[in-house]
Design a protein around this motif. Structure first.
Motif, PDB file in Angstrom:
ATOM      1  N   ILE A 234      78.093   4.504  35.203  1.00 59.02           N
ATOM      2  CA  ILE A 234      78.981   3.843  36.159  1.00 59.02           C
ATOM      3  C   ILE A 234      78.346   3.834  37.544  1.00 59.02           C
ATOM      4  O   ILE A 234      78.343   2.805  38.236  1.00 59.02           O
ATOM      5  CB  ILE A 234      80.350   4.569  36.228  1.00 59.02           C
ATOM      6  CG1 ILE A 234      80.987   4.666  34.834  1.00 59.02           C
ATOM      7  CG2 ILE A 234      81.290   3.856  37.205  1.00 59.02           C
ATOM      8  CD1 ILE A 234      81.329   3.352  34.211  1.00 59.02           C
ATOM      9  N   LEU A 235      77.782   4.973  37.952  1.00 60.11           N
ATOM     10  CA  LEU A 235      77.220   5.102  39.296  1.00 60.11           C
ATOM     11  C   LEU A 235      76.103   4.102  39.552  1.00 60.11           C
ATOM     12  O   LEU A 235      76.061   3.460  40.610  1.00 60.11           O
ATOM     13  CB  LEU A 235      76.709   6.527  39.506  1.00 60.11           C
ATOM     14  CG  LEU A 235      75.959   6.794  40.820  1.00 60.11           C
ATOM     15  CD1 LEU A 235      76.848   6.505  42.021  1.00 60.11           C
ATOM     16  CD2 LEU A 235      75.438   8.226  40.856  1.00 60.11           C
TER      17      LEU A 235
ATOM     18  N   LEU B  87      77.531   0.768  40.087  1.00 60.51           N
ATOM     19  CA  LEU B  87      78.280   0.732  41.348  1.00 60.51           C
ATOM     20  C   LEU B  87      77.327   0.561  42.530  1.00 60.51           C
ATOM     21  O   LEU B  87      77.597  -0.218  43.456  1.00 60.51           O
ATOM     22  CB  LEU B  87      79.102   2.012  41.499  1.00 60.51           C
ATOM     23  CG  LEU B  87      80.032   2.105  42.715  1.00 60.51           C
ATOM     24  CD1 LEU B  87      81.303   2.873  42.347  1.00 60.51           C
ATOM     25  CD2 LEU B  87      79.349   2.776  43.894  1.00 60.51           C
TER      26      LEU B  87
ATOM     27  N   ASP C  86      81.732  11.172  46.968  1.00 54.75           N
ATOM     28  CA  ASP C  86      82.369  11.517  45.695  1.00 54.75           C
ATOM     29  C   ASP C  86      81.991  10.551  44.571  1.00 54.75           C
ATOM     30  O   ASP C  86      82.123  10.887  43.384  1.00 54.75           O
ATOM     31  CB  ASP C  86      83.891  11.554  45.850  1.00 54.75           C
ATOM     32  CG  ASP C  86      84.367  12.776  46.620  1.00 54.75           C
ATOM     33  OD1 ASP C  86      83.547  13.708  46.821  1.00 54.75           O
ATOM     34  OD2 ASP C  86      85.543  12.805  47.032  1.00 54.75           O
ATOM     35  N   ALA C  87      81.520   9.349  44.930  1.00 53.78           N
ATOM     36  CA  ALA C  87      81.094   8.386  43.902  1.00 53.78           C
ATOM     37  C   ALA C  87      79.912   8.925  43.111  1.00 53.78           C
ATOM     38  O   ALA C  87      79.722   8.574  41.935  1.00 53.78           O
ATOM     39  CB  ALA C  87      80.723   7.051  44.547  1.00 53.78           C
TER      40      ALA C  87
ATOM     41  N   LEU D   3      80.268  10.472  39.606  1.00 53.88           N
ATOM     42  CA  LEU D   3      80.557   9.634  38.439  1.00 53.88           C
ATOM     43  C   LEU D   3      79.423   9.713  37.424  1.00 53.88           C
ATOM     44  O   LEU D   3      78.283  10.058  37.754  1.00 53.88           O
ATOM     45  CB  LEU D   3      80.747   8.173  38.876  1.00 53.88           C
ATOM     46  CG  LEU D   3      81.944   7.867  39.773  1.00 53.88           C
ATOM     47  CD1 LEU D   3      81.810   6.464  40.360  1.00 53.88           C
ATOM     48  CD2 LEU D   3      83.257   7.994  38.990  1.00 53.88           C
TER      49      LEU D   3
ATOM     50  N   GLN E 272      85.233  -0.558  34.666  1.00 53.19           N
ATOM     51  CA  GLN E 272      85.268   0.762  35.295  1.00 53.19           C
ATOM     52  C   GLN E 272      84.506   0.764  36.618  1.00 53.19           C
ATOM     53  O   GLN E 272      84.905   1.422  37.588  1.00 53.19           O
ATOM     54  CB  GLN E 272      84.670   1.803  34.344  1.00 53.19           C
ATOM     55  CG  GLN E 272      85.394   1.929  33.013  1.00 53.19           C
ATOM     56  CD  GLN E 272      86.880   2.195  33.201  1.00 53.19           C
ATOM     57  OE1 GLN E 272      87.271   3.135  33.897  1.00 53.19           O
ATOM     58  NE2 GLN E 272      87.706   1.351  32.583  1.00 53.19           N
TER      59      GLN E 272
ATOM     60  N   ILE F 222      87.620   2.100  44.955  1.00 52.97           N
ATOM     61  CA  ILE F 222      88.008   3.441  45.400  1.00 52.97           C
ATOM     62  C   ILE F 222      86.994   4.025  46.381  1.00 52.97           C
ATOM     63  O   ILE F 222      87.363   4.589  47.417  1.00 52.97           O
ATOM     64  CB  ILE F 222      88.146   4.386  44.177  1.00 52.97           C
ATOM     65  CG1 ILE F 222      89.307   3.935  43.283  1.00 52.97           C
ATOM     66  CG2 ILE F 222      88.356   5.846  44.634  1.00 52.97           C
ATOM     67  CD1 ILE F 222      89.373   4.681  41.952  1.00 52.97           C
ATOM     68  N   PHE F 223      85.696   3.864  46.078  1.00 48.24           N
ATOM     69  CA  PHE F 223      84.668   4.609  46.798  1.00 48.24           C
ATOM     70  C   PHE F 223      83.843   3.805  47.799  1.00 48.24           C
ATOM     71  O   PHE F 223      83.040   4.386  48.541  1.00 48.24           O
ATOM     72  CB  PHE F 223      83.705   5.258  45.794  1.00 48.24           C
ATOM     73  CG  PHE F 223      84.345   6.318  44.944  1.00 48.24           C
ATOM     74  CD1 PHE F 223      84.826   7.486  45.495  1.00 48.24           C
ATOM     75  CD2 PHE F 223      84.477   6.127  43.568  1.00 48.24           C
ATOM     76  CE1 PHE F 223      85.419   8.462  44.711  1.00 48.24           C
ATOM     77  CE2 PHE F 223      85.067   7.089  42.769  1.00 48.24           C
ATOM     78  CZ  PHE F 223      85.539   8.270  43.349  1.00 48.24           C
TER      79      PHE F 223
ATOM     80  N   ASN G 270      86.141   1.709  40.334  1.00 47.67           N
ATOM     81  CA  ASN G 270      85.566   2.757  41.189  1.00 47.67           C
ATOM     82  C   ASN G 270      84.968   2.201  42.473  1.00 47.67           C
ATOM     83  O   ASN G 270      84.953   2.887  43.500  1.00 47.67           O
ATOM     84  CB  ASN G 270      84.517   3.549  40.401  1.00 47.67           C
ATOM     85  CG  ASN G 270      85.138   4.510  39.418  1.00 47.67           C
ATOM     86  OD1 ASN G 270      85.628   5.573  39.804  1.00 47.67           O
ATOM     87  ND2 ASN G 270      85.143   4.147  38.140  1.00 47.67           N
ATOM     88  N   TYR G 271      84.487   0.959  42.420  1.00 43.85           N
ATOM     89  CA  TYR G 271      83.983   0.327  43.647  1.00 43.85           C
ATOM     90  C   TYR G 271      85.110   0.218  44.679  1.00 43.85           C
ATOM     91  O   TYR G 271      84.908   0.508  45.872  1.00 43.85           O
ATOM     92  CB  TYR G 271      83.420  -1.056  43.313  1.00 43.85           C
ATOM     93  CG  TYR G 271      82.894  -1.816  44.520  1.00 43.85           C
ATOM     94  CD1 TYR G 271      81.598  -1.630  44.962  1.00 43.85           C
ATOM     95  CD2 TYR G 271      83.712  -2.724  45.197  1.00 43.85           C
ATOM     96  CE1 TYR G 271      81.105  -2.326  46.064  1.00 43.85           C
ATOM     97  CE2 TYR G 271      83.232  -3.416  46.289  1.00 43.85           C
ATOM     98  CZ  TYR G 271      81.935  -3.221  46.726  1.00 43.85           C
ATOM     99  OH  TYR G 271      81.465  -3.907  47.816  1.00 43.85           O
TER     100      TYR G 271
END
Length: 475
Positions: free
Chosen positions: A265-266, A269, A257-258, A261, A236, A243-244, A240-241
């Motif tokens: 996850i954040l 990331l 927006d990251a 999360l 995950q 994407i953001f 997301n990496y």
């Protein structure tokens, strides 16, 4: 045990038919068991074994006997053998790192030389189930997250494999006995002078006797379960990496927006973004992740310093990583070890350990009385100071502007900046070197020299012994 190791190798897809495997062979029970098992599996797996032995030149004649034993074992097994001698004490002083870390770097540099020259596919190292248990306990007591509780990974970077991570030390010793291998024994592993050795020799046996006789397998099972969960979380994070996060040669941006999360996850990331941009995979801690999350909530233009000369800046609620130029502010950490030494001098005879997460160092501090039989031999990780010359606090920090230092044997002082130049310390490394200070006076440049002001001399009556241990060895 050969079948058990084979099953573990196949479970983790460690080896492919036709591959060349370089075994890190110290001559001790673990590595001897490993090379003998792989030797017995050569035909079944269609692999070719090689062996590499690095003589650290730390244990004199004993180290030479380890090398001779390893060479003779490989001769009997008809396995190509490579050896090299490196003065690890000298290397540690040159690079400004601990002896343990210097040994690790020298070993892996040697492995890399052989790998490139002989087109080696995999490098096998002999960590076992007990090492796994010790690592998990050590990290647990230091406050690790679930990533740390994964412990030692079966495969690292697709190259380094650990085929006997499934075997306990008891099984390894039994295998060596049954096969009359008579491995060498490093007596320093039987001394409880290091943090890991204390876990091995004191804590684990106590748990086995009083709480859980199967603690080794229990902790290994824990590592397996957490590893499985973390694999999913990391999937995950990677999604997301992509994407953001956007990177170029000048910097890396994490889109605002990251930060919506889930923190599980954040936080990963953010760590991945820092690792990818900086190329540094250590010394980035939870406190830095929390600082970045807090920074994102502040106004645009705010910034913080991170390890390795990296800056994080809030740009309209996006977070932007960039590298500071040589004129940038210093990355500064400061942690008190003892607020006032006069309050606890009488308690120092028992000694105590303190782990400093920001510096990834474990310090052992103990008071000694000067006796004729006392051996005050120092190395890069153990130093002695005149306790009665220390009047206030003990702290660990990075350098700051205007620092001066009085090197051992020198009257007066010189600028720390000039000393680093004399020692040929690379500029990008200087901010990360820990400084042990008494009050704010530098007493020890970790990895280098102590101050003349606090040396043990003919008038010394009470000694403060400080030992340090780095965390990096089992990564």
């Amino acid at each position: 045990m050969v079948d058990k190791a084979l099953s573990y190798i196949n479970e983790h897809s460690m080896l492919k038919s036709g591959e060349k495997v370089l075994v890190a062979l110290s001559g001790g029970p673990d590595s001897v068991c490993l090379i003998h098992i792989l030797y017995n599996l050569q035909e079944k797996l269609n692999i070719q074994c090689f062996a590499a032995h690095l003589n650290h030149c730390l244990r004199g004649e004993e180290a030479d006997k380890d090398e001779a034993y390893s060479e003779e074992l490989c001769r009997r097994l008809n396995i190509p053998f490579f050896s090299k001698r490196v003065d690890i004490n000298a290397l540690a002083a040159k690079r400004g790192i601990s002896v343990e870390m210097a040994g690790r770097e020298a070993r892996y540099e040697f492995f890399d030389e052989i790998k490139n020259k002989y087109q080696i596919h995999k490098i096998a190292v002999a960590h076992n189930a007990n090492d796994q248990a010790e690592t998990i306990l050590m990290r647990f007591m230091r406050g690790t997250g679930s990533e740390g509780l994964r412990g030692i990974k079966p495969i690292r970077e697709g190259i380094f494999i650990r085929p006997i991570l499934c075997l306990s030390r008891e099984e390894i010793e039994e295998y060596c006995r049954i096969n009359n291998l008579n491995p060498r024994i490093d007596k320093t592993n039987l001394e409880d002078i290091y943090y890991r050795n204390k876990i091995r020799l004191q804590l684990l046996p106590y748990i086995e006797e009083n709480f859980n006789s199967n603690i080794i397998s229990t902790l290994n099972r824990l590592a397996y379960l957490i590893d499985s969960d973390n694999d999913y979380i990391q999937e995950q994070v990677d999604i997301n990496y992509n994407i953001f996060c956007n990177a170029n040669e000048e910097g890396l941006l994490i889109h605002k927006d990251a930060f919506k999360l889930h923190k599980a996850i954040l936080s990963r990331l953010i760590r991945k973004a820092y690792n990818e941009f900086s190329g540094i995979h250590s010394n980035f801690q939870k406190v830095h992740v929390d600082d970045i999350i807090f920074l994102q909530k502040q106004g645009t233009g705010r910034s913080i310093n991170l390890p390795g000369g990296i800056c994080a800046e809030n740009r309209y609620y996006d977070i932007y990583f960039f590298k500071k130029d040589s004129k940038g502010e210093l990355v500064f950490n400061e942690k008190y070890i003892i607020e006032n030494i006069n309050d606890i001098k009488s308690k120092l005879y028992e000694g105590f350990n303190i782990y400093l997460q920001d510096f990834r160092l474990n310090l052992n501090i103990k008071r000694l009385e000067l006796k004729p039989s006392l051996n005050l031999k120092t190395n890069n990780t153990t130093k002695y100071f005149d306790l009665d010359k220390i009047k206030g606090s003990i702290l660990l920090r990075n350098r700051k502007a205007g620092d001066r230092f009085s090197p051992l044997g020198m009257k007066g002082s010189k600028k720390l900046k000039d000393l680093f130049i004399d020692l040929k310390v690379p500029q990008d490394k200087r901010n990360d070197i820990p400084l042990l200070c008494f009050d704010d006076d530098i007493a020890w440049i970790i990895g280098y020299n102590i101050s003349d002001k606090y040396k043990v001399d003919k008038n010394t009556k009470n000694i403060l012994q400080i030992k340090l241990e780095s965390e990096a060895f089992f990564e």
